[in-house]
Scaffold this motif. Structure first.
Motif, PDB file in Angstrom:
ATOM      1  N   ARG A 114     -40.442 -13.046  22.737  1.00  0.00           N
ATOM      2  CA  ARG A 114     -39.103 -12.965  22.646  1.00  0.00           C
ATOM      3  C   ARG A 114     -38.350 -11.875  22.151  1.00  0.00           C
ATOM      4  O   ARG A 114     -37.046 -11.594  22.650  1.00  0.00           O
ATOM      5  N   VAL A 115     -38.718 -11.532  21.114  1.00  0.00           N
ATOM      6  CA  VAL A 115     -37.820 -10.291  20.336  1.00  0.00           C
ATOM      7  C   VAL A 115     -37.947  -9.141  21.437  1.00  0.00           C
ATOM      8  O   VAL A 115     -36.919  -8.515  21.593  1.00  0.00           O
ATOM      9  N   VAL A 116     -39.123  -8.804  21.863  1.00  0.00           N
ATOM     10  CA  VAL A 116     -39.096  -7.761  23.065  1.00  0.00           C
ATOM     11  C   VAL A 116     -38.273  -7.813  24.006  1.00  0.00           C
ATOM     12  O   VAL A 116     -37.290  -7.015  24.512  1.00  0.00           O
ATOM     13  N   ARG A 117     -38.017  -9.469  24.611  1.00  0.00           N
ATOM     14  CA  ARG A 117     -37.458  -9.525  25.900  1.00  0.00           C
ATOM     15  C   ARG A 117     -35.933  -9.385  25.345  1.00  0.00           C
ATOM     16  O   ARG A 117     -35.150  -8.855  26.238  1.00  0.00           O
ATOM     17  N   ALA A 118     -35.648  -9.751  24.139  1.00  0.00           N
ATOM     18  CA  ALA A 118     -33.971  -9.855  23.879  1.00  0.00           C
ATOM     19  C   ALA A 118     -33.731  -8.157  23.816  1.00  0.00           C
ATOM     20  O   ALA A 118     -32.475  -7.739  24.080  1.00  0.00           O
ATOM     21  N   CYS A 119     -34.496  -7.150  23.306  1.00  0.00           N
ATOM     22  CA  CYS A 119     -34.265  -5.882  23.215  1.00  0.00           C
ATOM     23  C   CYS A 119     -34.200  -5.396  24.762  1.00  0.00           C
ATOM     24  O   CYS A 119     -33.401  -4.530  24.847  1.00  0.00           O
ATOM     25  N   HIS A 129     -36.894  -9.770  10.003  1.00  0.00           N
ATOM     26  CA  HIS A 129     -38.087 -10.569   9.047  1.00  0.00           C
ATOM     27  C   HIS A 129     -38.065 -11.814   9.323  1.00  0.00           C
ATOM     28  O   HIS A 129     -37.122 -12.696   8.823  1.00  0.00           O
ATOM     29  N   PHE A 130     -38.757 -12.416  10.191  1.00  0.00           N
ATOM     30  CA  PHE A 130     -38.877 -13.811  10.683  1.00  0.00           C
ATOM     31  C   PHE A 130     -40.009 -14.692   9.858  1.00  0.00           C
ATOM     32  O   PHE A 130     -41.052 -14.236   9.852  1.00  0.00           O
ATOM     33  N   ASN A 131     -39.700 -15.900   9.572  1.00  0.00           N
ATOM     34  CA  ASN A 131     -40.642 -16.832   9.130  1.00  0.00           C
ATOM     35  C   ASN A 131     -39.956 -18.289   9.441  1.00  0.00           C
ATOM     36  O   ASN A 131     -39.075 -18.286  10.134  1.00  0.00           O
ATOM     37  N   ALA A 132     -40.923 -19.190   8.889  1.00  0.00           N
ATOM     38  CA  ALA A 132     -40.214 -20.704   9.419  1.00  0.00           C
ATOM     39  C   ALA A 132     -38.865 -20.977   8.754  1.00  0.00           C
ATOM     40  O   ALA A 132     -38.228 -21.649   9.278  1.00  0.00           O
ATOM     41  N   THR A 181     -35.414  -3.083  13.520  1.00  0.00           N
ATOM     42  CA  THR A 181     -35.888  -1.958  12.463  1.00  0.00           C
ATOM     43  C   THR A 181     -37.202  -2.364  11.394  1.00  0.00           C
ATOM     44  O   THR A 181     -37.688  -1.511  10.990  1.00  0.00           O
ATOM     45  N   GLU A 182     -37.313  -3.372  11.493  1.00  0.00           N
ATOM     46  CA  GLU A 182     -38.368  -3.861  10.380  1.00  0.00           C
ATOM     47  C   GLU A 182     -39.025  -5.468  10.971  1.00  0.00           C
ATOM     48  O   GLU A 182     -39.432  -5.945   9.763  1.00  0.00           O
ATOM     49  N   LEU A 183     -39.530  -5.395  12.228  1.00  0.00           N
ATOM     50  CA  LEU A 183     -39.821  -6.561  12.584  1.00  0.00           C
ATOM     51  C   LEU A 183     -41.060  -7.014  11.833  1.00  0.00           C
ATOM     52  O   LEU A 183     -42.035  -6.398  11.991  1.00  0.00           O
ATOM     53  N   THR A 194     -32.468   0.511  21.600  1.00  0.00           N
ATOM     54  CA  THR A 194     -33.091   1.770  21.863  1.00  0.00           C
ATOM     55  C   THR A 194     -34.612   1.579  21.559  1.00  0.00           C
ATOM     56  O   THR A 194     -35.506   2.555  22.034  1.00  0.00           O
ATOM     57  N   GLY A 195     -34.915   0.628  20.563  1.00  0.00           N
ATOM     58  CA  GLY A 195     -36.333   0.492  20.188  1.00  0.00           C
ATOM     59  C   GLY A 195     -36.435  -0.629  19.186  1.00  0.00           C
ATOM     60  O   GLY A 195     -35.666  -1.095  18.530  1.00  0.00           O
ATOM     61  N   ILE A 196     -37.704  -0.780  19.055  1.00  0.00           N
ATOM     62  CA  ILE A 196     -38.346  -1.732  17.968  1.00  0.00           C
ATOM     63  C   ILE A 196     -39.175  -1.099  16.999  1.00  0.00           C
ATOM     64  O   ILE A 196     -40.233  -0.279  17.414  1.00  0.00           O
ATOM     65  N   THR A 197     -39.263  -1.390  15.729  1.00  0.00           N
ATOM     66  CA  THR A 197     -40.020  -0.903  14.899  1.00  0.00           C
ATOM     67  C   THR A 197     -40.561  -2.012  13.980  1.00  0.00           C
ATOM     68  O   THR A 197     -39.952  -2.984  13.412  1.00  0.00           O
ATOM     69  N   VAL A 198     -41.793  -2.211  14.039  1.00  0.00           N
ATOM     70  CA  VAL A 198     -42.575  -3.334  13.112  1.00  0.00           C
ATOM     71  C   VAL A 198     -42.797  -2.823  11.716  1.00  0.00           C
ATOM     72  O   VAL A 198     -42.949  -1.598  11.545  1.00  0.00           O
ATOM     73  N   TRP A 199     -42.704  -3.721  10.539  1.00  0.00           N
ATOM     74  CA  TRP A 199     -42.838  -3.098   9.240  1.00  0.00           C
ATOM     75  C   TRP A 199     -44.172  -3.172   8.656  1.00  0.00           C
ATOM     76  O   TRP A 199     -44.643  -4.038   7.752  1.00  0.00           O
ATOM     77  N   GLY A 200     -44.946  -2.432   9.398  1.00  0.00           N
ATOM     78  CA  GLY A 200     -46.646  -2.164   8.984  1.00  0.00           C
ATOM     79  C   GLY A 200     -47.465  -2.443  10.195  1.00  0.00           C
ATOM     80  O   GLY A 200     -46.925  -2.802  11.161  1.00  0.00           O
TER      81      GLY A 200
END
Ligand code: XIL
Length: 301
Positions: free
Chosen positions: A250-255, A205-208, A233-235, A262-268
């Motif tokens: 950036r997050v996708v490239r890191a994974c 969960h990222f913000n400023a 798990t809760e991007l 093994t995967g990325i889940t966005v939280w909504g």
């Protein structure tokens, strides 16, 4: 690929989202869900307060609706979350000591057994470490039952659903810091002693105030090097436009740079579906249109 799931699959990954049962009648929501995603996490429906509202009485209706929808659409399910200090029913909040420990073991056994064979990965324990520099456990009713509560939870989950991957999941562990160091030490200890653990979830969960860390990839890699899968798990990422899009990429490239990610889940799905009280942290706007963050994510996959 032309969707998040198809593009992720070409890279050997899944792309998931949190799903709320009460939105499964929203045609716009369901249309995006079943077009773009191949992994589903029930946003609240598998939590302790939802599944065991009174002791030893289990209610799986809303979680079942999500699992049935996922299965009908070829999506896998991340189970979330078996043992957590938050969203406990009142009766659990009023227990302590051996009574609470027994209730936790019974809860994990019953929920994981009920869904045996249907869950790709369980968040067995969620958010058990303290924020800040202490490197200690979070003070909670579960922690006060004894420091071994986490390994007991994992052993119980393994016995109930031997085919599911078992994850530890937390926030503010996305970069290397005192909190993630403490989780790292626990996972290392579990692997050394044969406590069953298969994966570590990074909520992300990222913000400023809490941006994508510069050492995000390095942190994912050091956990993977312990012999566990890592999952985002809760991007969600606060912001808009190009800045937000760049952060998602950036997050996708890191994974993708970490073979055991093994995967990325966005939280909504849409900004209006976010748990965040305000802001626009997701990949689709309130009308269901693709945002620049969506395009950047798709292009980075
Ligand atoms: C959130 C849900 O999105 C909200 O609907 C609910 O009111 C509170 O919980 N970390 C977690 C998730 O592990 O379960 C939380 O989900 C968000 C933070």
């Amino acid at each position: 690929g032309t969707t998040l799931a198809a593009s992720a699959a070409e890279r050997g990954r899944y792309f998931g989202t949190a799903v709320a049962a009460n939105k499964l009648s929203d045609a716009t929501y369901v249309g995006i869900l079943n077009r773009e995603f191949d992994m589903v996490t029930p946003e609240n429906e598998m939590k302790w307060d939802a599944t065991e509202p009174s002791q030893n009485t289990f209610t799986f209706g809303n979680a079942d609706r999500i699992v049935a929808s996922a299965q009908a659409n070829g999506q896998r399910v991340r189970g979330h979350a078996l043992a957590w200090h938050s969203q406990q029913p009142g009766w659990v909040q009023n227990l302590s000591g051996s009574a609470l420990r027994s209730a936790m073991v019974n809860h994990i056994t019953r929920v994981a057994s009920y869904y045996r064979g249907k869950i790709y990965a369980w968040d067995v324990v969620n958010e058990a470490f303290a924020d800040g520099g202490s490197g200690g456990r979070r003070d909670s009713n579960l922690q006060r039952t004894g420091n071994d509560w986490i390994e007991v939870a994992f052993r119980t989950a393994r016995a109930a659903d031997p085919g599911a991957k078992l994850c530890y999941n937390d926030y503010n562990t996305d970069g290397q810091n005192a909190k993630s160091n403490a989780v790292y030490a626990m996972v290392s200890d579990f692997k050394a002693r044969g406590v069953p653990i298969d994966c570590v979830g990074f909520q992300s969960h990222f913000n400023a105030q809490s941006p994508v860390p510069a050492d995000y990839q390095a942190n994912l890699q050091r956990f993977a090097d312990l012999g566990v899968d890592v999952q985002i798990t809760e991007l969600d990422i606060e912001g808009s436009g190009t800045a937000q899009a760049d952060n998602y990429a950036r997050v996708v490239r890191a994974c993708l740079a970490v073979s055991r990610c093994t995967g990325i889940t966005v939280w909504g799905i849409r900004d209006s579906d976010s748990w965040r009280a305000s802001g626009t942290p997701l990949l689709f706007d309130a009308a269901g249109n693709k945002k620049p963050a969506y395009t950047a994510t798709l292009n980075a996959l």
